[in-house]
Each structure stands twice: as structure tokens, then as C-alpha cells.
Design a protein around this motif. Structure first.
Motif, PDB file in Angstrom:
ATOM      1  N   ALA A 152      38.939  38.877 -20.276  1.00  0.00           N
ATOM      2  CA  ALA A 152      38.652  37.581 -20.892  1.00  0.00           C
ATOM      3  C   ALA A 152      39.852  37.020 -21.641  1.00  0.00           C
ATOM      4  CB  ALA A 152      37.452  37.711 -21.836  1.00  0.00           C
ATOM      5  N   LEU A 192      42.039  35.089 -18.706  1.00  0.00           N
ATOM      6  CA  LEU A 192      40.998  34.796 -17.731  1.00  0.00           C
ATOM      7  C   LEU A 192      41.528  34.116 -16.472  1.00  0.00           C
ATOM      8  CD1 LEU A 192      38.112  35.426 -17.456  1.00  0.00           C
ATOM      9  CD2 LEU A 192      37.515  33.296 -18.590  1.00  0.00           C
ATOM     10  N   LEU A 223      32.816  39.676 -17.924  1.00  0.00           N
ATOM     11  CA  LEU A 223      33.973  39.239 -18.723  1.00  0.00           C
ATOM     12  C   LEU A 223      34.244  40.274 -19.796  1.00  0.00           C
ATOM     13  CD1 LEU A 223      33.294  35.464 -19.366  1.00  0.00           C
ATOM     14  CD2 LEU A 223      34.724  36.516 -17.610  1.00  0.00           C
ATOM     15  N   MET A 265      35.936  40.670 -24.522  1.00  0.00           N
ATOM     16  CA  MET A 265      35.572  39.432 -25.215  1.00  0.00           C
ATOM     17  C   MET A 265      36.084  39.468 -26.646  1.00  0.00           C
ATOM     18  SD  MET A 265      33.969  37.310 -23.236  1.00  0.00           S
ATOM     19  CE  MET A 265      32.940  36.225 -24.234  1.00  0.00           C
ATOM     20  N   ILE A 299      34.981  31.392 -25.307  1.00  0.00           N
ATOM     21  CA  ILE A 299      34.431  31.377 -23.949  1.00  0.00           C
ATOM     22  C   ILE A 299      32.920  31.217 -24.019  1.00  0.00           C
ATOM     23  CG2 ILE A 299      34.209  32.676 -21.799  1.00  0.00           C
ATOM     24  CD1 ILE A 299      36.745  34.190 -22.567  1.00  0.00           C
ATOM     25  N   PRO A 323      29.947  31.854 -21.746  1.00  0.00           N
ATOM     26  CA  PRO A 323      29.568  32.435 -20.454  1.00  0.00           C
ATOM     27  C   PRO A 323      28.596  31.566 -19.654  1.00  0.00           C
ATOM     28  CG  PRO A 323      29.544  34.100 -22.168  1.00  0.00           C
ATOM     29  CD  PRO A 323      29.765  32.782 -22.842  1.00  0.00           C
ATOM     30  N   PRO A 383      29.081  38.721 -20.505  1.00  0.00           N
ATOM     31  CA  PRO A 383      30.164  39.092 -21.434  1.00  0.00           C
ATOM     32  C   PRO A 383      30.108  40.583 -21.771  1.00  0.00           C
ATOM     33  CG  PRO A 383      28.431  37.886 -22.586  1.00  0.00           C
ATOM     34  CD  PRO A 383      28.030  37.917 -21.147  1.00  0.00           C
ATOM     35  N   VAL A 426      35.848  27.220 -21.347  1.00  0.00           N
ATOM     36  CA  VAL A 426      36.830  27.984 -22.120  1.00  0.00           C
ATOM     37  C   VAL A 426      37.674  27.045 -22.963  1.00  0.00           C
ATOM     38  CG1 VAL A 426      38.806  29.549 -21.992  1.00  0.00           C
ATOM     39  CG2 VAL A 426      36.939  29.773 -20.345  1.00  0.00           C
TER      40      VAL A 426
END
Lengths: 675, 80
Positions: free
Chosen positions: A99, A102, A123, A126, A136, A138, A151, A269
Motif C-alpha cells: 500500500a 501502490l 492491500l 496499510m 487509501i 479500500p 486492507p 488514494v
């Protein structure tokens, strides 16, 4: 877990994909724990890790694909990953992304979504992304990508269970998964369609035409070769002409993927524009500094060396004298009334070999732990970066520096440590050179023999040997990289990951799987070689003097003349194959040291000319690696031909150097008179 | 970006920002770089370049070490 027994258990296959350093192995270790099994991909030397678990009445098999940045045909790892997905068709691909980087991390996703297997995106890291100020969402990403996004903070085991539930849901209803796919730039769209049309109906089952068309446009050599064989000549010729006219497509395909990623991430993001200095930047100010970086590198390596041999060697010695020797004595005592050869075979041949395998363990365990720690924290990549300039001149990858350095202690971990190098040619070259590093056992022989012949010059001569040995290593590296590995020089392109707190589980798994691999693959071979040399030195009668080995050495007399070595020294060389330190012990037996109260040193000094001693030392330093090193070379190279090549090469170098030294001394008339 | 001619990445001093214009190392080279974030039009920053040995760059939040020879095959436009 609470599945009724009678219900037929369905097996679900999950493939774990991800770029290197995304935390994929952490997820794999969390999912599969102790059920892991490490093997090899069919016909490959790359480790294949697999594990099983049960959940909701289903048996789940998790296959850990090699960590890859993409799915091109240019690297073995990437071919393995895509072949597995195409041919084995796992139910779901779990893709682990970093993440905190990314955009780059999702490049692999753009390659996965065009394959006919549903993808779930995890991801990871995090927490790291958050600490870097990256926000971020999700759910927003999920909507854009049209695939489940979970995540994770795998290091703290967060989210992994949710990831598994989502994967199982997708496995049960794969048809609901229709992910967004990147599209090729408008200028190449018609070509792509036309190539795909020509492929339809001509490709065997596992290859989707639109995927193959895209790969052709990317200039994929493997798919091009296959398509040429499968397609009717007319169709292939048309494709070939189209590809030639659109050779620039490869760059467009790659840039197009990042454009697509940019669009996917735009809404979900948010990233800061402030130039804050991260922990990694601050640590790198020292770690990759052109002066402090080298100082740190040497300090870290000295520490690893000190730990490995400071902890490993006493344990090794304790195992040898405290466990293996009493065991051998016990066997001998138990077989007192039986034929002497039986006790010899079991106590010396077999247990001697087993003891040898056994005593390598402490050193290997400590070394693997140190190696895993350096890799996990992210420092190993920095060490490789700092050392690359120097290693490059030997034709080696920067990452070869740690294994080769460790070779001064023992060549076995040096050979096994070569597995941190990604390219096969780089790995092979490192493995071929590792036995040329003078290990501690050889240095011990050197330290014993040099003072016998060279008294006040001993230190200088010993130092000269070590320096000459290293020059030979450098020379062989330069020559091999320009001949055998010519044109295979792997480009030095390496990610320096963010620094991380290492994960205990990952280190434990690394140590366990590598140590177990040594026992399983190299252990048997070491045992066999040890028993063989024992048998040769024991038959037809007890004692090495009248043995087959001695007769064989006597047959080699002509060679011995060139080298200035009598048969006893040749036997000593041959027995040093089991362990280098055997050389001195064999000399002791054959020259009858200890008789009349004269020690080996004095006996040798009166029997052997200094020129012969020089020749013997050169041969010992460079001679074929010990049995354990040969066994791990075979294990790591995955093939006997390379192992034999390495052994023959070293044999030729050792005998050549010994002959050269002896003949030059003779011509100059030095060292022919006994000291 | 201006119409200046692209220069090899290996010639940029540290802390220069640049944009990739061309990859001159063939398809396998371009393929390997793509997965690590370096494609045509990628913005990047040189973190370290001491004039010999490898070059360190930052591209798409990723630190990448490139051998000198590899860096020479990446042609970039340096930002003002």
C-alpha cells in the motif's frame, strides 16, 4: 472447521501472487503455518512453497507463487507464475500489494486481470502507507477495480482472516467477478483486435487469445515461438508483419498500464505533496553513503561473521566431541566381537559422515537467521548496492558479497547463501566462485604447514597464499563472466525496500526450510561420499597405507612428479575431500609421525622439500571443494552437469597452480633442499 | 517538457528530477523496468549518483538501484 464428516470436502486452490517485498511470505506463513511443504517447481531450481488449511468445510491449498514484478517471459520466476495460473487454473488469485507504493505494486495486477482467474486484492502495509501520509479508501478502490479489496497489516496479522473469507466467497461464485481491465492505447487497438482474431481457434486450451495477442504485441519470445508452431503459415505471417510494423507497442503497453492504474487510484488514494523525510530516507543517509555505507557494510558483515562462527563453531565442536565421538566409540564398543571392517564402516564411514552433516547445522542455523534478518529489515539490498561497484568488476551481482564474505568461515553457507541472488547466471557464478574463498579449515591447514617449512617467513608466505588465492578467485570470476556467462550478465536493477521491523515468523520459516533442505538434499550425498572415501581408504585391509586409495595415488606417480608431490601427499589431498582438515591427519598417518617421539612437523620438515610443500599448499587451498560443499553445490545448482563443471574447473586450477609453483621453484633452483 | 534532447540517466547529478523519454536496452530490459515503475513518461528523481558505480533513483514511491550500464540506457529529460 466444523464440517460434517460425511460431506464431501471440496478442495479450493488459492495462488498467492505479489511483487517482491510486498509481504507475501508473511501472508503465506499466517495462512498455512506449519502445514508448509517446500519442493521445487517441475524441472526448475526455484522453491515451490505450498500449504494447506481448512475453513468452512473446505480444504484449501495455498500455492505461493514466486514474487514477481510482472508476468513477462524474461525471467524464470515470471514464467513459473504465469504457467501455473494458465495451466493449473487456481480458483482464486490472492494478490498482495504494497500500500505504500501502490502504483508500482499494482503493475502486476494489470497482468493478472487479463488472465481467466478471479483476483482478490490484499492491500498490505496499510500502517506504513498511513505513516507516510497516504490515505487509501479500500471501498472506493473496490468500486473502481470491480474486485474485492481487503486492507491488511500482515506483520500484525490484521486482515488476513478477512482476506481468506473473501477469497472463499469468490471461489464459490467466480462468475460474479468481472474486473476492470486496462485497455491498450488507441493507436494499437486495431492491431490487437486483428492479432487476437487470427489467434482464435488456433490456440490450445489454456491460452486465452486476447491475452496471447497482448503478449505478442509486448514482444513475448515464448508466446511468439508457440504461436509460430500452432498457427497456419498464412495467419502467422500476417501476425509477424503486424508485429514488425508495431514494434513500439511494447512501450505503449507498459505505459498504458500505469495510466490505467493512475485512473483507478485517482478517487481512492490521496497522497501528501509535502516532502517529509521518512525513516528510510534518514537511515539511507548512512547506509548508502559512499564512505559510511562501506564502513557500515564491513561492520555488519564482521558482526554476522562473528555471530555465525562465534556461536556456531563452539556448538559445532561440542556436537563433535560431546555427541558424535561418544556415539562412534559406543558403536565400536558394541561391535567389539564383530569383524573390524563392520565397526569401521559404521563408526567411521557412516557415523563419521553423519556427524559431519550434523556438525554443519549450528553454523547454518545462525547464518540463515542472520541472512533472513538482513533481508527482512531491508538492509541486504543496501549492502548489495554499496558493494555492487566492486562485485561488478568480477562479473558478479552486488548481492553475492555476503555469501562470498561468509565463505571465509565455511564454503557451505556461502554456496547456500547464493540463493538470495535472483538471476540464475548470477547465482551459478557465485556458487562456482564460493569454493575458491579460503575457508577456515583450509586456513588451519595453511597455518599448520607453513611454519614447518618457512620458519621466520611463515607469516609472509601464509599471507601471500591468501592474497594469491583471492586473486585467483577474482581472475576466475572475470574469465567466467566473459566466457561461460558471456552476454548473460544480469542487469543490476534492484529495489531498495523500505526498512521494516523484521517478522519473527518469516525468519523462523526461512531458517527451518533452508536447514531442512540441507539435511534432506545434501545430507544423504555427504553421507554417501564419506562412506565411499572411507571404504576406499580401508579396503582391502585396515589402514590407509595399503588401501585402494593409496594404490590409486601410487598410480598417479607421473602426475605427482609434475606437481612435486609423492603418493603420500596425493593421498592426503584425496582424503581432504571429506573435510579439508583431514589433510594434516592423513599426512600424520602416512609419514608415521609420532613414532620415536618425533612430531609430524619435524617429520615433514625432514621428508618434504619446501618446493613440494608450496605445491601441496597451493593444491590444498584451491583443490576440489570438500564433500559437503560439493553436496550443497549439487543441491543449489539443481543439476549434476554444473556441479561437475565446477569441480573439474577447480581441480584444473588447483593442479595447474601447484604444477606451476613447483616447476618455477625447480627452475629457479629454490626450495629443493630440505630445510 | 522542453524539446531538449534526452540525456542518459547516469549523467544526472543527485537530487535532479527527470522524466523518462526512451529506454534503449531492448525488450527484456524494458520489461523488467516496467514492473518496477520505470516506463516512458515516468517521473523520477535521482537520489544518489557519485560518478561511478550504481545509481539510486526514486520512482513511484520506490527506491531502485540501477547498475551504471543500466542507468546509461535510460534516456531522460531533466526538469528545470
Amino acid at each position: 472447521m466444523s464440517a460434517p464428516r460425511h460431506e464431501k470436502v471440496r478442495e479450493i486452490v488459492l495462488a498467492l501472487a505479489g511483487q517482491p517485498n510486498a509481504g507475501k511470505s508473511t501472508v503465506f506463513n499466517l495462512l498455512t503455518g506449519l502445514s508448509q511443504h517446500v519442493g521445487n517447481w517441475p524441472g526448475k531450481t526455484v522453491d515451490r512453497k505450498e500449504g494447506t488449511l481448512e475453513r468452512g468445510g473446505a480444504r484449501i491449498r495455498v500455492i505461493d507463487l514466486p514474487g514477481t514484478y510482472g508476468l513477462s517471459a524474461h525471467s524464470e520466476d515470471e514464467r513459473i507464475a504465469r504457467d501455473f495460473i494458465l495451466h493449473e487454473r487456481p480458483d482464486v488469485i490472492l494478490m498482495i500489494a504494497d500500500a505504500s507504493a501502490l502504483e508500482r505494486s499494482l503493475y502486476l495486477l494489470t497482468e493478472l486481470v487479463v488472465l481467466p482467474v478471479p483476483v482478490v486484492l490484499g492491500l498490505n502495509m496499510m500502517d506504513v502507507a498511513e505513516s507516510e501520509g497516504i490515505e487509501i479508501e479500500p471501498h472506493v478502490l473496490e468500486a473502481a477495480l470491480r474486485m474485492p479489496v481487503v486492507p491488511l497489516v500482515a506483520r500484525r496479522a490484521q486482515g488476513v482472516s478477512a482476506l481468506l473469507s473473501v477469497a472463499l466467497r469468490v471461489a464459490r461464485a467466480p462468475q460474479e467477478c468481472v474486473p476492470a481491465r486496462p485497455e491498450i492505447a488507441a493507436s494499437h487497438r486495431d492491431v490487437l483486435t486483428r492479432v487476437a482474431d487470427l489467434l482464435v481457434g488456433n490456440l490450445p486450451a489454456p491460452y486465452p487469445p486476447d491475452w496471447a495477442a497482448l503478449k505478442l504485441l509486448e514482444g513475448d519470445p515464448e508466446i511468439a515461438e508457440r504461436a509460430r508452431q500452432w498457427l497456419p503459415a498464412a495467419a502467422w505471417n500476417e501476425i509477424d508483419a503486424l508485429l514488425r510494423a508495431h514494434e513500439d507497442a511494447v512501450l505503449d503497453v507498459a505505459s498504458g498500464r500505469y495510466e490505467w492504474i493512475g485512473r483507478m487510484l485517482r478517487a481512492g488514494v490521496k497522497r501528501p505533496q509535502l516532502g517529509q523525510v521518512s525513516l528510510t530516507d534518514r537511515l539511507d543517509r548512512v547506509a548508502v553513503h559512499c564512505v559510511w555505507g562501506v564502513v557500515l557494510l564491513l561492520a555488519v558483515f564482521a558482526l554476522v561473521f562473528g555471530l555465525t562462527f562465534g556461536i556456531g563453531s563452539p556448538l559445532q565442536e561440542w556436537l563433535d566431541t560431546g555427541v558424535v565421538l561418544p556415539l562412534r566409540d559406543g558403536v565400536r564398543a558394541a561391535l567389539a566381537g564383530r569383524p573390524a571392517w563392520l565397526a569401521g564402516l559404521l563408526a567411521d564411514g557412516m557415523l563419521g559422515g553423519a556427524g559431519l552433516v550434523f556438525t554443519f547445522l549450528p553454523i547454518l542455523v545462525v547464518f540463515f537467521a542472520a541472512l533472513a534478518l538482513l533481508e527482512e529489515t531491508g538492509y541486504l539490498a543496501r549492502a548489495a548496492y554499496v558493494a555492487d561497484g566492486f562485485m561488478h568488476s568480477l562479473g558478479l551481482h552486488g548481492k553475492s558479497v555476503l555469501p562470498l564474505f561468509l565463505g571465509f568461515g565455511c564454503n557451505v553457507p556461502a554456496v547456500m547463501g547464493a540463493r538470495v541472488i535472483a538471476s540464475r547466471s548470477g547465482r551459478l557464478l557465485t556458487i562456482l566462485l564460493a569454493p575458491l574463498v579460503p575457508c577456515s579449515a583450509r586456513l588451519a591447514v595453511l597455518a599448520f604447514l607453513v611454519p614447518v617449512f618457512f620458519h621466520e617467513y611463515a607469516l609472509a608466505i601464509a599471507l601471500l597464499f591468501v592474497v594469491a588465492n583471492l586473486l585467483v578467485l577474482a581472475g576466475v570470476g572475470v574469465v567466467l563472466s566473459r566466457t561461460v556467462f558471456r552476454g548473460q550478465h544480469a542487469a543490476f536493477i534492484m529495489e531498495l525496500p523500505l526498512y521494516h521491523v523484521p517478522d519473527r515468523r518469516n525468519i523462523a520459516h526461512f531458517v527451518w526450510s533452508n536447514t531442512w533442505a540441507f539435511l534432506r538434499k545434501a545430507g544423504g550425498l555427504i553421507l554417501l561420499l564419506s562412506a565411499l572415501v572411507w571404504a576406499l581408504s580401508y579396503s582391502p585391509q585396515a589402514g590407509v597405507e595399503g588401501s585402494l586409495l593409496a594404490r590409486f595415488a601410487q598410480r598417479l606417480a607421473p602426475l605427482g612428479t609434475v606437481l612435486g608431490l609423492d603418493w603420500r601427499m596425493l593421498v592426503a589431498l584425496l582424503t581432504s575431500f571429506i573435510a579439508k582438515e583431514n589433510a594434516v591427519a592423513t599426512l600424520g598417518i602416512l609419514y608415521g609421525a609420532g613414532a620415536n617421539g618425533v612430531g609430524l612437523a619435524a617429520t615433514l620438515a625432514t621428508h618434504v622439500a619446501p618446493a613440494s610443500a608450496l605445491s601441496f599448499l597451493a593444491a590444498t587451498m584451491l583443490f576440489i571443494p570438500c564433500a559437503a560443499t560439493v553436496a550443497v553445490m549439487r543441491q543449489e545448482m539443481g543439476d549434476w552437469r554444473w556441479t561437475l563443471f565446477g569441480v573439474t574447473l577447480l581441480l584444473a586450477i588447483a593442479l595447474g597452480a601447484a604444477a606451476l609453483i613447483y616447476q618455477v621453484s625447480r627452475m629457479l633452483g629454490v626450495g629443493m633442499v630440505h630445510a | 517538457m522542453s524539446a531538449r534532447t534526452a540525456v542518459p540517466l547516469s549523467e544526472l547529478p543527485p537530487h535532479t528530477k527527470a522524466v523518462v523519454r526512451r529506454l534503449a536496452g531492448g525488450r527484456p530490459f524494458a520489461g523488467r523496468l516496467a514492473g518496477m515503475g520505470v516506463v516512458v513518461d515516468s517521473p523520477l528523481e535521482v537520489l544518489q549518483n557519485v560518478g561511478h558505480g550504481p545509481v539510486l533513483i526514486l520512482v513511484r514511491d520506490t527506491r531502485i538501484a540501477l547498475g551504471r550500464g543500466e542507468a546509461a540506457k535510460i534516456l531522460v529529460d531533466a526538469a528545470a
